[in-house]
Design an enzyme around this catalytic site. Structure first.
Site, mmCIF file in Angstrom:
data_model
loop_
_atom_site.group_PDB
_atom_site.id
_atom_site.type_symbol
_atom_site.label_atom_id
_atom_site.label_comp_id
_atom_site.label_asym_id
_atom_site.label_seq_id
_atom_site.Cartn_x
_atom_site.Cartn_y
_atom_site.Cartn_z
ATOM 1 N N ARG A 153 -61.395 8.390 -9.047
ATOM 2 C CA ARG A 153 -62.784 8.770 -8.719
ATOM 3 C C ARG A 153 -62.817 10.072 -7.916
ATOM 4 N NH1 ARG A 153 -65.300 3.696 -5.955
ATOM 5 N NH2 ARG A 153 -67.120 5.056 -5.801
ATOM 6 N N GLN B 89 -76.267 6.005 -0.394
ATOM 7 C CA GLN B 89 -75.266 4.960 -0.620
ATOM 8 C C GLN B 89 -74.011 5.599 -1.235
ATOM 9 O OE1 GLN B 89 -77.116 1.257 -2.578
ATOM 10 N NE2 GLN B 89 -78.682 2.822 -2.854
ATOM 11 N N HIS C 244 -72.289 4.087 3.145
ATOM 12 C CA HIS C 244 -71.090 3.433 2.615
ATOM 13 C C HIS C 244 -69.838 4.270 2.765
ATOM 14 C CE1 HIS C 244 -73.971 0.853 -0.029
ATOM 15 N NE2 HIS C 244 -73.898 0.411 1.211
ATOM 16 N N CYS D 183 -56.210 -0.800 14.233
ATOM 17 C CA CYS D 183 -55.741 0.595 14.297
ATOM 18 C C CYS D 183 -56.846 1.461 13.715
ATOM 19 C CB CYS D 183 -54.475 0.781 13.466
ATOM 20 S SG CYS D 183 -53.981 2.540 13.369
ATOM 21 N N CYS E 98 -49.519 3.912 12.775
ATOM 22 C CA CYS E 98 -48.842 2.602 12.868
ATOM 23 C C CYS E 98 -48.029 2.276 11.623
ATOM 24 C CB CYS E 98 -49.879 1.491 13.114
ATOM 25 S SG CYS E 98 -50.827 1.056 11.643
ATOM 26 N N GLY F 120 -82.492 7.213 -7.864
ATOM 27 C CA GLY F 120 -81.224 6.927 -8.539
ATOM 28 C C GLY F 120 -80.486 5.738 -7.994
ATOM 29 N N SER G 198 -80.300 1.347 -8.258
ATOM 30 C CA SER G 198 -80.773 0.114 -8.910
ATOM 31 C C SER G 198 -81.326 -0.850 -7.867
ATOM 32 C CB SER G 198 -79.625 -0.542 -9.672
ATOM 33 O OG SER G 198 -78.553 -0.811 -8.763
#
Ligand code: BV8
Length: 244
Positions: free
Chosen positions: A60, A91, A109, A122, A142, A179, A181
């Site tokens: 992506r 979003q 998001h 962490c 870590c 745009g 849903s």
């Protein structure tokens, strides 16, 4: 719009569709066709198959990296410049609003290009180092695997972002839902909060959604068509020469 004191714009994957980025409703293409986003975008999937989930995000990221903002993104950036009190809440995790010139974008998001440590406790974060890595790199702090800095299903949204968006939804005079849903919560609740608070509701989406019946104005068009048209209708040259 000219008389609105505050305008809230809520966007979803559809606003990036014209940039060639598949929406969640579109079946995933190619080697990802057999997966559902809801199955890959979860902490459980990452715990079970970190390399598979990491490779999906790398796929992506590469699409987004090669994509360009479209006229819809650019019209929203121009609108924000000519409307004083406009807030953009998305979003989307592709960062295309920012690349189109929008500022102070509220990312509910997260963002595809921020990585963070997958180990609880962490809080190390790191910009995605390479788009070719086939497996999650180790946390520089870590050593646990890094994960994409996005909100997965079953994870809480960033508190500050959700608080800002909810506050704006409850106080805006005009809300645009572009745009999306409107199926994923709690983000989908924002347009309803605005409607219940008395805001005028505008939906821009070629397809109907659960919000359509409650909208005052519906543009059954792609965002890349409706948003530049709205911008042009606002005044002699509100697009401050934006290259739409
Ligand atoms: C949480 C990042 C709790 C990752 C994403 C009720 C309340 C609270 C939660 C829930 C609830 N009910 C169910 C839930 C759980 C769940 C949920 O909503 N599930 C859904 C499937 C029912 N929600 C969660 O898990 C959320 N977390 O609630 O945590 C909690 C609280 C405290 C402590 C612990 C836990 C987290 C949800 C966030 C998930 N992450 N993305 C990634 O990207 O990989 S969601 C992801 O999917 C997107 O970000 C987006 O939100 C969603 C997809 O929706 P859209 O953007 O709308 O895209 P979609 O493809 O659906 O639609 C595109 C639209 O565009 C279509 O309508 C199409 O017609 C239109 N279109 C197409 N072309 C164009 C166009 N429009 C304009 N122009 C065009 N050219």
């Amino acid at each position: 719009m000219r008389s609105a004191g505050s305008v809230l714009v809520l966007t979803g994957a559809g606003v990036s569709a014209e940039s060639g980025i598949p929406t969640f409703r579109d079946a995933l293409s190619g080697l990802w066709a057999r997966y559902r986003p809801e199955d890959l975008a979860t902490p459980e999937a990452f715990a079970r198959q970190p390399d598979l989930v990491w490779r999906w995000y790398q796929w992506r990221r590469q699409i987004v990296d090669e994509a360009q903002p479209n006229p819809g993104h650019r019209a929203l950036a121009a609108l924000q410049r000519c409307l004083g009190g406009m807030m953009l809440v998305t979003q989307n995790v592709d960062g295309l609003h920012q690349r189109a010139g929008s500022t102070d974008v509220v990312e509910l998001h997260g963002n595809l290009f921020d990585d963070c440590c997958s180990a609880a406790g962490c809080a190390q974060s790191a910009p995605t180092a390479s788009l070719d890595q086939e497996s999650p790199p180790p946390c520089p702090r870590c050593g646990a695997p890094l994960r994409p800095g996005v909100v997965w299903f079953g994870e809480p949204l960033p508190e500050a972002a959700l608080e800002r968006a909810t506050q704006a939804a409850g106080s805006c005079d005009l809300v645009f839902s572009v745009g999306t849903s409107g199926l994923v919560y709690p983000a989908a609740e924002l347009a309803w909060i605005a409607a219940r608070s008395g805001a005028a509701v505008v939906e821009i989406n070629p397809e109907p959604t659960p919000l359509t019946a409650a909208a005052d104005f519906v543009f059954s068009q792609p965002g890349g068509v409706a948003l530049p048209a709205i911008l042009r209708a606002l005044g002699p040259d509100p697009s401050d020469g934006a290259d739409l």
